[in-house]
Write a protein that holds these residues in place. Structure first.
Motif, short mmCIF file in Angstrom:
data_model
loop_
_atom_site.label_atom_id
_atom_site.label_comp_id
_atom_site.label_asym_id
_atom_site.label_seq_id
_atom_site.Cartn_x
_atom_site.Cartn_y
_atom_site.Cartn_z
N LEU A 93 0.82 -1.21 0.00
CA LEU A 93 0.00 0.00 0.00
C LEU A 93 0.86 1.27 0.00
O LEU A 93 0.57 2.24 -0.71
N LEU A 113 -9.07 4.35 0.69
CA LEU A 113 -8.97 2.93 0.33
C LEU A 113 -10.35 2.46 -0.12
O LEU A 113 -11.32 2.51 0.65
N ASP A 116 -13.40 0.06 1.46
CA ASP A 116 -14.44 0.48 2.39
C ASP A 116 -15.25 1.61 1.77
O ASP A 116 -14.69 2.57 1.26
N LYS A 152 -5.54 -4.70 11.33
CA LYS A 152 -5.58 -3.29 10.90
C LYS A 152 -4.28 -2.61 11.31
O LYS A 152 -3.44 -3.19 12.00
N GLY A 153 -4.16 -1.33 10.95
CA GLY A 153 -3.12 -0.51 11.56
C GLY A 153 -3.63 -0.06 12.92
O GLY A 153 -4.82 0.20 13.07
N GLU A 173 1.48 -1.53 11.94
CA GLU A 173 0.62 -2.26 11.01
C GLU A 173 0.39 -3.68 11.51
O GLU A 173 1.34 -4.42 11.78
N LYS A 174 -0.87 -4.05 11.61
CA LYS A 174 -1.29 -5.39 12.02
C LYS A 174 -0.45 -5.92 13.19
O LYS A 174 0.33 -6.86 13.04
N VAL A 186 -6.93 1.88 12.44
CA VAL A 186 -6.96 2.75 11.27
C VAL A 186 -8.05 2.31 10.29
O VAL A 186 -8.11 1.15 9.90
N LEU A 187 -8.92 3.25 9.93
CA LEU A 187 -9.85 3.03 8.82
C LEU A 187 -9.21 3.68 7.59
O LEU A 187 -8.40 4.59 7.71
N GLY A 188 -9.61 3.24 6.42
CA GLY A 188 -8.87 3.66 5.23
C GLY A 188 -9.19 5.03 4.68
O GLY A 188 -9.45 5.19 3.48
N TYR A 190 -7.50 9.06 4.91
CA TYR A 190 -6.35 9.82 5.39
C TYR A 190 -6.32 11.18 4.67
O TYR A 190 -6.81 11.31 3.55
N GLN A 212 4.77 -0.47 3.77
CA GLN A 212 3.52 -0.20 4.48
C GLN A 212 3.30 1.31 4.69
O GLN A 212 4.17 2.00 5.22
N THR A 214 1.38 2.50 6.87
CA THR A 214 1.37 2.69 8.33
C THR A 214 2.78 2.97 8.86
O THR A 214 2.95 3.74 9.81
C1 G1P Z 1 -5.04 -1.44 5.09
C2 G1P Z 1 -4.01 -0.69 5.96
C3 G1P Z 1 -4.38 -0.80 7.44
C4 G1P Z 1 -5.80 -0.28 7.64
C5 G1P Z 1 -6.78 -1.01 6.71
C6 G1P Z 1 -8.15 -0.38 6.80
O1 G1P Z 1 -4.93 -2.80 5.38
O2 G1P Z 1 -2.73 -1.24 5.72
O3 G1P Z 1 -3.48 -0.03 8.20
O4 G1P Z 1 -6.17 -0.46 8.98
O5 G1P Z 1 -6.36 -0.97 5.36
O6 G1P Z 1 -9.09 -1.20 6.21
P1 G1P Z 1 -5.58 -3.95 4.43
O7 G1P Z 1 -7.01 -4.06 4.85
O8 G1P Z 1 -5.41 -3.49 3.02
O9 G1P Z 1 -4.81 -5.19 4.73
#
Ligand code: G1P
Length: 270
Positions: A93, A113, A116, A152-153, A173-174, A186-188, A190, A212, A214
């Motif tokens: 990402l 992102l 969502d 998530k982050g 991250e995760k 973190v929701l996507g 920013y 990443q 994050t």
């Molecule tokens: C990505 C980001 C993560 C965030 C998430 C939100 O992860 O890397 O930090 O919390 O989106 O949906 P992914 O869902 O692509 O693995």
């Protein structure tokens, strides 16, 4: 400070949506009557974007161009320029966002992102843009359970919550269950200042061997340049079959308004 450009990473292959995504890219799967990526572009346009940079792979790039550009203007999106940028390799990402650097060219930008979709009438980007007016970067966060936050982050808050906004000192991250720094995930959504690119450009691969986003946010946090805007609203995750089904119901109900009261209650649509 004006934020009128959006970066929308949409190069993911959608493994959780097989077999639908064997041929059709994830970003072009349909929810009600339009591809998922169009919801992201519409959200950007509502928040004031005049330009949307879609980070895609070569194949998706062609289709996205057909959808948004070659087939004529889409209602409500007449004033936003769509620019697909091809990410040659799926390096993560953070790498996807870095691909937008040349086009963003030293401007603050929104990042959305497309997995969502926000619920109708519940946009969060205006609040993020407001919080970024002092030159900070801003991430949308939400209290989550430990079970959810490990995928998530997760952020490290460094201040109290004031009017829904807090300072953030870092992000992971995760995180492993044993190292969850807080339950704010973190929701996507920013808003980044262009300095994020300097961090992204120097990152080593992180979680899952990928560059990443994050990790770059973590660096901004350590420099005291990151804030979080807390939301309690549910985003509609269209990256998995059940989520896609639910999003279709919620958005279909909104668009057509013809589900019965009983069906709405059964489906938890409010
Ligand atoms: C990505 C980001 C993560 C965030 C998430 C939100 O992860 O890397 O930090 O919390 O989106 O949906 P992914 O869902 O692509 O693995």
């Amino acid at each position: 400070m004006t934020v009128d450009i959006a970066v929308i990473p949409a190069a993911g292959r959608g493994t959780r949506m097989r077999p639908a995504t064997r041929v059709v890219p994830k970003a072009l799967l349909t929810v009600v009557d339009r591809p998922t990526i169009q919801y992201a572009v519409e959200e950007a346009a509502r928040a004031g974007a005049k330009e949307a940079i879609l980070i895609v792979d070569l194949e998706v790039g062609h289709l996205v161009h057909q959808h948004f550009v070659n087939s004529g203007p889409l209602p409500g999106l007449e004033h936003i320029k769509i620019r697909p940028v091809v990410q040659e390799e799926p390096l993560g990402l953070g790498h996807a966002v870095l691909e937008a650097e040349r086009m963003v060219a030293h401007r603050p930008f929104m990042c959305i992102l497309a997995d969502d979709i926000v619920r109708p009438g519940l946009d969060v980007l205006p609040d993020l843009i407001g919080a970024a007016s002092d030159g900070s970067s801003v991430v949308c966060i939400q209290e989550m359970t430990p079970e959810v936050i490990v995928s998530k982050g997760a952020v490290i808050p460094t201040s109290e919550l004031v009017d829904g906004v807090m300072s953030i000192g870092g992000a992971i991250e995760k995180p492993d269950e044993s190292s969850i720094p807080s339950l704010y995930g973190v929701l996507g959504r920013y808003v980044f200042q262009p300095e994020i690119f300097e961090h992204l450009a120097t990152l080593e691969p992180g979680r899952a061997g990928e560059i990443q986003l994050t990790d770059a946010m973590n660096q901004l946090g350590m420099e005291g340049k990151l804030k979080g805007v807390v939301t309690d609203q549910e985003f509609l995750d269209v990256g998995n079959p059940l989520g896609l089904l639910r999003a279709s119901m919620v958005l279909g109900n909104h668009q057509f308004g013809e589900f019965s009261a009983i069906a709405r209650e059964e489906l938890g649509l409010g």
